[in-house]
Write a protein that holds these residues in place. Sequence first.
Motif, short mmCIF file in Angstrom:
data_model
loop_
_atom_site.label_atom_id
_atom_site.label_comp_id
_atom_site.label_asym_id
_atom_site.label_seq_id
_atom_site.Cartn_x
_atom_site.Cartn_y
_atom_site.Cartn_z
N MET A 1 0.84 -1.21 0.00
CA MET A 1 0.00 0.00 0.00
C MET A 1 0.87 1.26 0.00
O MET A 1 1.75 1.40 0.85
CB MET A 1 -0.89 0.00 1.25
N GLY A 2 0.65 2.11 -0.98
CA GLY A 2 1.47 3.32 -1.09
C GLY A 2 0.80 4.52 -0.43
O GLY A 2 -0.39 4.51 -0.14
N ASN A 3 1.61 5.52 -0.22
CA ASN A 3 1.12 6.75 0.39
C ASN A 3 1.43 7.90 -0.57
O ASN A 3 2.59 8.24 -0.79
CB ASN A 3 1.85 6.93 1.73
N ILE A 4 0.38 8.45 -1.16
CA ILE A 4 0.56 9.48 -2.20
C ILE A 4 0.18 10.85 -1.64
O ILE A 4 -0.89 10.99 -1.05
CB ILE A 4 -0.39 9.22 -3.41
N GLN A 30 -5.51 5.75 -8.94
CA GLN A 30 -6.36 5.07 -7.95
C GLN A 30 -7.03 3.84 -8.52
O GLN A 30 -7.23 2.86 -7.82
CB GLN A 30 -7.42 6.04 -7.43
N HIS A 33 -4.36 1.34 -8.36
CA HIS A 33 -3.80 1.10 -7.01
C HIS A 33 -4.85 1.48 -5.97
O HIS A 33 -4.66 2.44 -5.21
CB HIS A 33 -2.54 1.93 -6.81
N ASP A 36 -3.91 2.37 -2.28
CA ASP A 36 -3.04 3.48 -1.92
C ASP A 36 -3.84 4.57 -1.19
O ASP A 36 -5.01 4.81 -1.50
CB ASP A 36 -2.39 4.09 -3.17
#
Length: 206
Positions: A1-4, A30, A33, A36
């Motif tokens: 899981m990314g953090n944008i 989105q 992903h 995220d």
Amino acid sequence: MGNILHIDSSPRGDRSNSRKLAKEFIAAWQEQHPDDVISYRDLRQTPVPHVTEDWIVACFTPPEALTSEMTELLKFSDELVDEFLAADRCVFSVPMYNFSIPSNFKGYIDQVIRVGRTFTEEDGQVKGLANGKKVLFITSRGVEYGAGSPYEGWDCQEPALRYAFQFMGVTDIEFIHANGLDMGDEVRKRALDKAQSEIQELVNSW
Ligand SMILES: Cc1cc2nc3c(=O)[nH]c(=O)nc-3n(C[C@H](O)[C@H](O)[C@H](O)COP(=O)(O)O)c2cc1C
């Protein structure tokens, strides 16, 4: 899981091209992903204060010596720095203003370039501390800057952005420029189509 981290900076609202393009990037991202987490900040809604002498003194005061007034002065900057450092990827939409960046995005940069937080100095050498993240700038410009155009070589926006973030240790920096948006419908459409296809390409490869 990314953090944008997604930040818009145009003073314009719905008419803003840079906002629209960044929104398209985030929507396409989105879709691919969905897990995220996106943090959003609009510099139009939360204007960034100018740097003051007291603020500079607070910045260069060691954390253990900060007074409560100094801590309060640095609060917003700390919030911006925490948010920036927490992100693996940043998407910044930035119009070109007078061959560089709008003052609110310059204000943002002034608040996040912080000694001991996003850079440090060791043996007279600066070392960036914001390593390992990817940064994308989506820019919008009224005219064109390519080879042979009247404004070739006038682009101070890309270097201003690139060097500020490189100084903080960011090495993975991408630009998507929408050039010539104020040069009539045909040029504008071509520029937006090109930016949109670059957005799609980057969503697939970033
Ligand atoms: C105050 C101001 C200064 C501008 N300066 C430039 C400039 O130096 N070079 C340029 O190509 N376009 C310039 N423009 C045009 C904008 O970059 C262009 O209209 C862009 O689409 C604005 O971004 P936005 O649509 O996201 O608000 C300027 C616009 C304004 C309002």
